[in-house]
Design an enzyme around this catalytic site. Sequence first.
Site, PDB file in Angstrom:
ATOM      1  N   CYS A   1       0.845  -1.200   0.000  1.00 56.92           N
ATOM      2  CA  CYS A   1       0.000   0.000   0.000  1.00 56.92           C
ATOM      3  C   CYS A   1       0.885   1.256   0.000  1.00 56.92           C
ATOM      4  CB  CYS A   1      -0.977  -0.055   1.170  1.00 56.92           C
ATOM      5  SG  CYS A   1      -2.350   1.099   1.017  1.00 56.92           S
TER       6      CYS A   1
ATOM      7  N   GLU B   1      -0.663  -8.635   5.177  1.00 54.69           N
ATOM      8  CA  GLU B   1      -0.482  -8.798   6.628  1.00 54.69           C
ATOM      9  C   GLU B   1      -1.815  -8.792   7.375  1.00 54.69           C
ATOM     10  OE1 GLU B   1      -0.111  -6.107   4.939  1.00 54.69           O
ATOM     11  OE2 GLU B   1      -0.837  -4.384   6.068  1.00 54.69           O
TER      12      GLU B   1
ATOM     13  N   HIS C   1      -2.954  -5.519   1.270  1.00 59.56           N
ATOM     14  CA  HIS C   1      -2.354  -5.743   2.597  1.00 59.56           C
ATOM     15  C   HIS C   1      -2.335  -7.232   2.945  1.00 59.56           C
ATOM     16  CE1 HIS C   1      -2.337  -1.521   4.155  1.00 59.56           C
ATOM     17  NE2 HIS C   1      -3.240  -1.380   3.198  1.00 59.56           N
TER      18      HIS C   1
END
EC number: 4.3.3.6
Length: 197
Positions: free
Chosen positions: A85, A181, A179
């Site tokens: 991002c 994560e 993302h």
Amino acid sequence: MVKVGVIGLQGDVEEHIEAARRALENLGVSGEVIWLKRPEQLEGISAIIIPGGESTTISRLMQKNGLFEPVKKLGEEGLPIMGTCAGLIMLSKEVIGATPEQKFLELLDVKVNRNAYGRQVDSFEAPVKLAFSDEPFLGVFIRAPRIVELLSEKVKPIAWLGDRVVGVEGDNIIGLEFHPELTDDTRVHEYFLEKAL
């Protein structure tokens, strides 16, 4: 032993630290994942992750804390770096919508459009196809930048949303609009960390 640093100035740092730890475990590799805030922590570093957040703030803080130039040099020398991002924006060679005070690492030959997906409320999740796995990956897009052009043959797509490129790789550098994560799936982190082994 592998030492992974997540640049911890602003953004979703803890999620990346946890995902990288789980990815190392899954790869059967011993290592540590640190919250990277100061240049002296770069000693012995094997890989760096630049998280999401607000790219203007990350850019300013990396310069203020003395991380900007050393990280750029390490990337140019071949150290694996992944940006997600806002991290993708930081790595990009060209940025549409950049503010005058923003400075970028320019390690990845792509042009991105900042905040192309609109406001926070326009965030969404969708299955992403990966170049290195047959199973779809849940892509979480939050006020994401958009990759609008690959600027050289040094970069290749590694993730698609439909037929649109949402992740790229240029040798040691990976940039993602989404993302990884924020899911329990560590395939993207494992793919990245294999570059450090």
